[in-house]
Design a protein around this motif. Structure first.
Motif, PDB file in Angstrom:
ATOM      1  N   GLN A 100     -55.248  23.879   5.224  1.00 17.47           N
ATOM      2  CA  GLN A 100     -55.644  24.112   6.643  1.00 17.47           C
ATOM      3  C   GLN A 100     -53.355  23.861   7.111  1.00 17.47           C
ATOM      4  O   GLN A 100     -53.338  24.389   8.163  1.00 17.47           O
ATOM      5  N   ARG A 101     -52.419  23.229   6.390  1.00 14.94           N
ATOM      6  CA  ARG A 101     -51.846  23.095   6.899  1.00 14.94           C
ATOM      7  C   ARG A 101     -51.106  24.455   6.757  1.00 14.94           C
ATOM      8  O   ARG A 101     -50.164  23.987   7.828  1.00 14.94           O
ATOM      9  N   PRO A 102     -50.321  24.634   5.552  1.00 14.00           N
ATOM     10  CA  PRO A 102     -49.637  25.839   5.247  1.00 14.00           C
ATOM     11  C   PRO A 102     -50.184  26.731   6.242  1.00 14.00           C
ATOM     12  O   PRO A 102     -49.726  27.794   7.047  1.00 14.00           O
TER      13      PRO A 102
ATOM     14  N   VAL B  62     -59.549  22.987   3.459  1.00 17.25           N
ATOM     15  CA  VAL B  62     -59.237  22.211   3.843  1.00 17.25           C
ATOM     16  C   VAL B  62     -57.947  21.584   3.527  1.00 17.25           C
ATOM     17  O   VAL B  62     -56.840  21.483   4.143  1.00 17.25           O
TER      18      VAL B  62
ATOM     19  N   THR C 196     -48.305  29.353  13.473  1.00 17.61           N
ATOM     20  CA  THR C 196     -47.177  28.464  14.544  1.00 17.61           C
ATOM     21  C   THR C 196     -45.929  28.985  14.193  1.00 17.61           C
ATOM     22  O   THR C 196     -45.095  29.512  15.438  1.00 17.61           O
ATOM     23  N   SER C 197     -45.274  29.370  12.005  1.00 19.73           N
ATOM     24  CA  SER C 197     -43.697  29.742  12.845  1.00 19.73           C
ATOM     25  C   SER C 197     -44.018  31.222  12.901  1.00 19.73           C
ATOM     26  O   SER C 197     -43.057  31.875  13.783  1.00 19.73           O
TER      27      SER C 197
ATOM     28  N   PRO D 227     -45.312  30.155   4.050  1.00 20.38           N
ATOM     29  CA  PRO D 227     -46.196  29.853   4.805  1.00 20.38           C
ATOM     30  C   PRO D 227     -47.727  30.857   5.386  1.00 20.38           C
ATOM     31  O   PRO D 227     -48.513  31.138   5.538  1.00 20.38           O
TER      32      PRO D 227
ATOM     33  N   ARG E  60     -51.966  26.835   9.321  1.00 18.62           N
ATOM     34  CA  ARG E  60     -51.273  26.037  10.725  1.00 18.62           C
ATOM     35  C   ARG E  60     -49.756  26.640  11.240  1.00 18.62           C
ATOM     36  O   ARG E  60     -49.316  27.385  11.804  1.00 18.62           O
ATOM     37  N   GLU E  61     -49.111  26.275  10.177  1.00 21.06           N
ATOM     38  CA  GLU E  61     -47.862  26.137   9.825  1.00 21.06           C
ATOM     39  C   GLU E  61     -47.708  27.221  10.082  1.00 21.06           C
ATOM     40  O   GLU E  61     -46.421  28.184  10.498  1.00 21.06           O
TER      41      GLU E  61
END
Length: 284
Positions: free
Chosen positions: A270-272, A267, A278-279, A200, A274-275
């Motif tokens: 975006q998920r990695p 797009v 967060t991590s 990430p 955000r992860e």
């Protein structure tokens, strides 16, 4: 007085979500407003782009400006050059930032702190200060006016090194110590233990590097002289015409086309991204 306090508290609690929503709405409008205006203007005719007062919604929307972009510049060649340069830079920065961040976070060697301070100090030096010596070095190596001359000097990243160092510092030491007891060396510990956990964080470095270098203009302007090696930002400048007499609609249509790959990468990543953020926050 006792009855008024709960009432006031309930009123503040009720206004809280509305205030946050209003604030976020204003920020969204300020952020997306220029983007919406760019897309709207790109759909206008050249004559409508100079209307006063300007119309938010085009009166006669069309794609003539986009056809004009493909007629005036070789969009496919410029996009290919930009994709090749940006993708390789992003991959290179992920590798160098991962290795350097791990070394500064987990390895013990002489002058580690002064070297890390020197790496951070490079972020204080503007690009305009170092472009001349970089140009002279590339010229002596025969790499000026080549895509390789844009790619290789951009591999080191001070910000990426700092980011990955902080990311590795947030990981538990027990994992590395357990692998060391099993006979693994520093390289094996990095490759098999810490690197998979750092994906990430590496994704953050890759997405940020892609978005930055996709829009980079200054270095290609200095290092590239022939049109076959131009990147997309350099090609879009030619749409302005001599003394800025080009069509505003055509220029902004080119800008919209150049935004699409960056938006697609954001797009997808975006998920990695955000992860990773967060991590990193949880590890702190």
């Amino acid at each position: 007085m006792t009855q008024a306090t709960p009432t006031l508290s309930r009123a503040r609690y009720a206004l809280g979500p509305w205030a946050r929503t209003a604030g976020l709405t204003v920020c969204a409008l300020l952020t997306l407003g220029p983007v919406a205006w760019t897309v709207s203007t790109s759909l206008r005719t050249p004559a409508e782009s100079f209307d006063l007062p300007p119309q938010i919604v085009p009166t006669h929307p069309g794609t003539a400006a986009y056809h004009g972009v493909f007629e005036q510049i070789d969009v496919w060649l410029l996009a290919l050059n930009s994709t090749l340069v940006t993708a390789l830079i992003a991959a290179g920065q992920m590798v160098t930032a991962g290795l350097a961040g791990y070394a500064f976070a987990r390895l013990d060697f002489r002058f580690k702190k002064p070297l890390f301070a020197l790496v951070l100090a490079t972020m204080m030096v503007p690009l305009q200060v170092t472009i001349v010596p970089v140009f002279l070095v590339l010229k002596s190596m025969g790499l000026t006016d080549t895509l390789l001359g844009l790619i290789v000097p951009a591999f080191p990243t001070a910000f990426g090194t700092f980011l990955m160092r902080q990311y590795f510092l947030g990981m538990p030491k027990d994992l590395g110590e357990a692998a060391m007891l099993d006979g693994a060396g520093p390289w094996r510990i990095f490759r098999s233990v810490y690197a998979p956990l750092a994906r990430p964080g590496l994704a953050i470095v890759g997405v940020l590097a892609f978005n930055y270098h996709w829009n980079e203009f200054f270095r290609p302007l200095i290092l590239e002289t022939s049109g076959r090696n131009y990147t997309l930002p350099l090609g879009l400048v030619s749409l302005q015409g001599n003394l800025g007499t080009g069509s505003v609609s055509v220029v902004l249509a080119g800008v919209v086309l150049s935004m699409l790959p960056a938006v697609a990468v954001f797009v997808v990543g975006q998920r990695p991204l955000r992860e990773g953020i967060t991590s990193a926050g949880v590890n702190r």
